[in-house]
Design a protein around this motif. Structure first.
Motif, PDB file in Angstrom:
ATOM      1  N   GLN A 168       0.986  -1.214  -0.007  1.00  0.00           N
ATOM      2  CA  GLN A 168       0.087   0.030   0.123  1.00  0.00           C
ATOM      3  C   GLN A 168       0.897   1.254   0.166  1.00  0.00           C
ATOM      4  O   GLN A 168       0.407   2.257  -0.522  1.00  0.00           O
ATOM      5  CB  GLN A 168      -0.826   0.123   1.146  1.00  0.00           C
ATOM      6  N   THR A 169       2.000   1.102   0.455  1.00  0.00           N
ATOM      7  CA  THR A 169       2.972   2.409   0.690  1.00  0.00           C
ATOM      8  C   THR A 169       4.098   2.565  -0.367  1.00  0.00           C
ATOM      9  O   THR A 169       4.785   3.401  -0.473  1.00  0.00           O
ATOM     10  CB  THR A 169       3.474   2.715   2.049  1.00  0.00           C
ATOM     11  N   VAL A 170       4.319   1.225  -1.138  1.00  0.00           N
ATOM     12  CA  VAL A 170       5.234   1.463  -1.999  1.00  0.00           C
ATOM     13  C   VAL A 170       5.651   2.297  -2.731  1.00  0.00           C
ATOM     14  O   VAL A 170       6.847   2.818  -3.300  1.00  0.00           O
ATOM     15  CB  VAL A 170       5.735  -0.188  -2.482  1.00  0.00           C
ATOM     16  N   GLN A 171       4.476   2.742  -3.524  1.00  0.00           N
ATOM     17  CA  GLN A 171       4.727   3.866  -4.695  1.00  0.00           C
ATOM     18  C   GLN A 171       4.985   5.151  -3.986  1.00  0.00           C
ATOM     19  O   GLN A 171       6.114   5.580  -4.545  1.00  0.00           O
ATOM     20  CB  GLN A 171       3.240   3.818  -5.320  1.00  0.00           C
ATOM     21  N   ARG A 172       4.409   5.637  -2.908  1.00  0.00           N
ATOM     22  CA  ARG A 172       4.849   6.742  -1.983  1.00  0.00           C
ATOM     23  C   ARG A 172       6.398   6.750  -1.561  1.00  0.00           C
ATOM     24  O   ARG A 172       6.821   7.661  -1.841  1.00  0.00           O
ATOM     25  CB  ARG A 172       3.972   6.899  -1.029  1.00  0.00           C
ATOM     26  N   ASP A 173       6.760   5.547  -1.193  1.00  0.00           N
ATOM     27  CA  ASP A 173       8.137   5.104  -0.662  1.00  0.00           C
ATOM     28  C   ASP A 173       9.105   5.556  -1.991  1.00  0.00           C
ATOM     29  O   ASP A 173      10.199   6.055  -1.610  1.00  0.00           O
ATOM     30  CB  ASP A 173       8.194   3.901   0.089  1.00  0.00           C
ATOM     31  N   VAL A 174       9.106   4.771  -3.034  1.00  0.00           N
ATOM     32  CA  VAL A 174       9.938   5.030  -3.992  1.00  0.00           C
ATOM     33  C   VAL A 174       9.839   6.476  -4.589  1.00  0.00           C
ATOM     34  O   VAL A 174      10.903   7.038  -4.697  1.00  0.00           O
ATOM     35  CB  VAL A 174       9.562   3.999  -5.097  1.00  0.00           C
ATOM     36  N   GLU A 175       8.675   7.026  -4.652  1.00  0.00           N
ATOM     37  CA  GLU A 175       8.756   8.496  -5.016  1.00  0.00           C
ATOM     38  C   GLU A 175       9.478   9.362  -4.157  1.00  0.00           C
ATOM     39  O   GLU A 175      10.525  10.266  -4.497  1.00  0.00           O
ATOM     40  CB  GLU A 175       7.261   9.151  -5.177  1.00  0.00           C
ATOM     41  N   LYS A 176       9.559   9.225  -2.760  1.00  0.00           N
ATOM     42  CA  LYS A 176      10.393   9.908  -1.655  1.00  0.00           C
ATOM     43  C   LYS A 176      11.915   9.551  -1.780  1.00  0.00           C
ATOM     44  O   LYS A 176      12.554  10.389  -1.813  1.00  0.00           O
ATOM     45  CB  LYS A 176       9.741   9.460  -0.511  1.00  0.00           C
ATOM     46  N   ILE A 177      12.115   8.296  -1.740  1.00  0.00           N
ATOM     47  CA  ILE A 177      13.472   7.837  -1.911  1.00  0.00           C
ATOM     48  C   ILE A 177      14.047   8.296  -3.367  1.00  0.00           C
ATOM     49  O   ILE A 177      15.269   8.726  -3.226  1.00  0.00           O
ATOM     50  CB  ILE A 177      13.645   6.281  -1.771  1.00  0.00           C
ATOM     51  N   TYR A 178      13.479   7.893  -4.354  1.00  0.00           N
ATOM     52  CA  TYR A 178      14.308   8.080  -5.866  1.00  0.00           C
ATOM     53  C   TYR A 178      14.015   9.455  -6.431  1.00  0.00           C
ATOM     54  O   TYR A 178      14.291   9.703  -7.615  1.00  0.00           O
ATOM     55  CB  TYR A 178      14.117   6.921  -6.630  1.00  0.00           C
ATOM     56  N   GLY A 179      13.077  10.271  -5.866  1.00  0.00           N
ATOM     57  CA  GLY A 179      12.577  11.457  -6.472  1.00  0.00           C
ATOM     58  C   GLY A 179      13.856  12.184  -6.963  1.00  0.00           C
ATOM     59  O   GLY A 179      13.680  13.036  -8.014  1.00  0.00           O
ATOM     60  N   LYS A 180      14.766  12.410  -6.125  1.00  0.00           N
ATOM     61  CA  LYS A 180      15.922  13.089  -6.257  1.00  0.00           C
ATOM     62  C   LYS A 180      16.613  12.922  -7.567  1.00  0.00           C
ATOM     63  O   LYS A 180      17.404  13.735  -8.136  1.00  0.00           O
ATOM     64  CB  LYS A 180      17.036  13.267  -5.177  1.00  0.00           C
ATOM     65  N   TYR A 181      16.314  11.954  -8.075  1.00  0.00           N
ATOM     66  CA  TYR A 181      16.874  11.252  -9.201  1.00  0.00           C
ATOM     67  C   TYR A 181      16.072  11.827 -10.532  1.00  0.00           C
ATOM     68  O   TYR A 181      16.652  11.268 -11.738  1.00  0.00           O
ATOM     69  CB  TYR A 181      17.329   9.938  -9.396  1.00  0.00           C
ATOM     70  N   ALA A 182      15.172  12.589 -10.600  1.00  0.00           N
ATOM     71  CA  ALA A 182      14.125  12.662 -11.621  1.00  0.00           C
ATOM     72  C   ALA A 182      15.009  13.425 -12.701  1.00  0.00           C
ATOM     73  O   ALA A 182      15.912  14.107 -12.633  1.00  0.00           O
ATOM     74  CB  ALA A 182      13.046  13.733 -11.190  1.00  0.00           C
ATOM     75  N   PRO A 183      14.932  13.104 -14.034  1.00  0.00           N
ATOM     76  CA  PRO A 183      13.914  11.954 -14.396  1.00  0.00           C
ATOM     77  C   PRO A 183      14.104  10.757 -14.522  1.00  0.00           C
ATOM     78  O   PRO A 183      13.791  10.043 -15.566  1.00  0.00           O
ATOM     79  CB  PRO A 183      13.244  12.623 -16.111  1.00  0.00           C
ATOM     80  N   PHE A 184      15.247  10.158 -14.064  1.00  0.00           N
ATOM     81  CA  PHE A 184      15.865   8.967 -14.048  1.00  0.00           C
ATOM     82  C   PHE A 184      15.672   8.009 -12.888  1.00  0.00           C
ATOM     83  O   PHE A 184      16.304   7.007 -12.644  1.00  0.00           O
ATOM     84  CB  PHE A 184      17.462   8.922 -14.317  1.00  0.00           C
ATOM     85  N   GLN A 185      14.430   8.046 -12.273  1.00  0.00           N
ATOM     86  CA  GLN A 185      14.302   7.470 -11.066  1.00  0.00           C
ATOM     87  C   GLN A 185      14.256   6.026 -11.167  1.00  0.00           C
ATOM     88  O   GLN A 185      15.000   5.155 -10.331  1.00  0.00           O
ATOM     89  CB  GLN A 185      12.673   7.888 -10.524  1.00  0.00           C
ATOM     90  N   PHE A 186      13.887   5.292 -12.244  1.00  0.00           N
ATOM     91  CA  PHE A 186      14.062   4.066 -12.552  1.00  0.00           C
ATOM     92  C   PHE A 186      15.295   3.593 -12.604  1.00  0.00           C
ATOM     93  O   PHE A 186      15.834   2.359 -12.018  1.00  0.00           O
ATOM     94  CB  PHE A 186      13.207   3.222 -13.669  1.00  0.00           C
ATOM     95  N   LEU A 187      16.236   4.215 -13.319  1.00  0.00           N
ATOM     96  CA  LEU A 187      17.654   3.856 -13.409  1.00  0.00           C
ATOM     97  C   LEU A 187      18.348   3.782 -12.150  1.00  0.00           C
ATOM     98  O   LEU A 187      19.105   2.958 -11.934  1.00  0.00           O
ATOM     99  CB  LEU A 187      18.254   4.726 -14.562  1.00  0.00           C
ATOM    100  N   ALA A 188      17.947   4.799 -11.106  1.00  0.00           N
ATOM    101  CA  ALA A 188      18.802   4.767  -9.986  1.00  0.00           C
ATOM    102  C   ALA A 188      18.316   3.535  -9.264  1.00  0.00           C
ATOM    103  O   ALA A 188      19.226   2.867  -8.316  1.00  0.00           O
ATOM    104  CB  ALA A 188      18.374   5.992  -9.105  1.00  0.00           C
ATOM    105  N   TYR A 189      17.055   3.316  -9.123  1.00  0.00           N
ATOM    106  CA  TYR A 189      16.525   2.228  -8.602  1.00  0.00           C
ATOM    107  C   TYR A 189      17.205   0.789  -8.950  1.00  0.00           C
ATOM    108  O   TYR A 189      17.499  -0.185  -8.497  1.00  0.00           O
ATOM    109  CB  TYR A 189      14.968   1.865  -8.615  1.00  0.00           C
ATOM    110  N   TRP A 190      17.315   0.794 -10.400  1.00  0.00           N
ATOM    111  CA  TRP A 190      17.566  -0.604 -11.068  1.00  0.00           C
ATOM    112  C   TRP A 190      19.164  -0.786 -10.683  1.00  0.00           C
ATOM    113  O   TRP A 190      19.545  -2.060 -10.555  1.00  0.00           O
ATOM    114  CB  TRP A 190      17.520  -0.429 -12.622  1.00  0.00           C
ATOM    115  N   ALA A 191      20.142   0.395 -10.784  1.00  0.00           N
ATOM    116  CA  ALA A 191      21.195   0.314 -10.189  1.00  0.00           C
ATOM    117  C   ALA A 191      21.498  -0.279  -8.912  1.00  0.00           C
ATOM    118  O   ALA A 191      22.260  -1.292  -8.474  1.00  0.00           O
ATOM    119  CB  ALA A 191      21.964   1.674 -10.562  1.00  0.00           C
TER     120      ALA A 191
END
Length: 191
Positions: A125-148
């Motif tokens: 239930q919280t994972v979408q909000r959590d990833v936005e908070k954690i990886y938001g600083k990498y915009a627009p490459f949030q997925f790449l930061a997560y994947w690395a």
């Protein structure tokens, strides 16, 4: 007409044309897809028969803007089986990296690294909000930061993935990612 190809190996990822003629029971059993086999075959048939306008999707994709993402997401939403996770994955493959596809593997990853890295006790239930908070600083490459980060975790667990034999790829699943103390890993590390 469907074919079974029972004695022919499928070596490379098949084209939509090749998938469209398969029997869903064969695909489900051969690839362990369960109910998704029927959806994959239907998707392939829709592509082959022109009901999904691939050229149009690619043309919209060429813009690479957030508005292109929204337009593509809306078009993909119309395809049976394309929920938020699938849409985000497909759009990531099309070059849009600002949305992280979230599922139970994302929750597992954040929980496993929560003490050391993220301090998040994520839930589905919280994972979408959590990833936005954690990886938001990498915009627009949030997925790449997560994947690395995820790739680094996998290599800590299994060794250098580029040296892993293809036959062991199936080991990189959520069931093999549990804490090391709670379960033995099925494969030794590659040096």
């Amino acid at each position: 007409m469907t074919q079974h190809f029972a004695h022919q190996p499928i070596c490379n990822f098949p084209s939509p044309t090749e998938l469209a003629i398969l029997d869903d029971r064969f695909l489900a059993k051969r690839c362990g897809l369960g109910y998704r086999a029927g959806r994959i075959i239907k998707l392939s048939q829709d592509i082959v028969e022109g009901r999904i306008p691939m050229e149009e999707l690619e043309e919209v994709c060429n813009g690479g803007s957030i508005s292109s993402y929204s337009k593509l997401a809306d078009q993909l939403r119309e395809i049976d089986g394309f929920g938020p996770f699938t849409r985000a994955n497909v759009l990531m493959c099309m070059g849009f990296y600002h949305v992280i596809p979230t599922d139970s593997e994302t929750v597992r990853h954040l929980k496993q690294l929560s003490v050391q890295v993220h301090a998040k006790d994520s839930t589905i239930q919280t994972v979408q909000r959590d990833v936005e908070k954690i990886y938001g600083k990498y915009a627009p490459f949030q997925f790449l930061a997560y994947w690395a980060e995820l790739w680094h975790f996998y290599e800590q667990r299994f060794g250098k993935l580029s040296q892993m034999p293809c036959s062991d790829y199936k080991l990189i699943t959520a069931s093999n990612m549990k804490n090391e103390g709670s379960r033995k890993i099925k494969r030794s590390r590659v040096s």
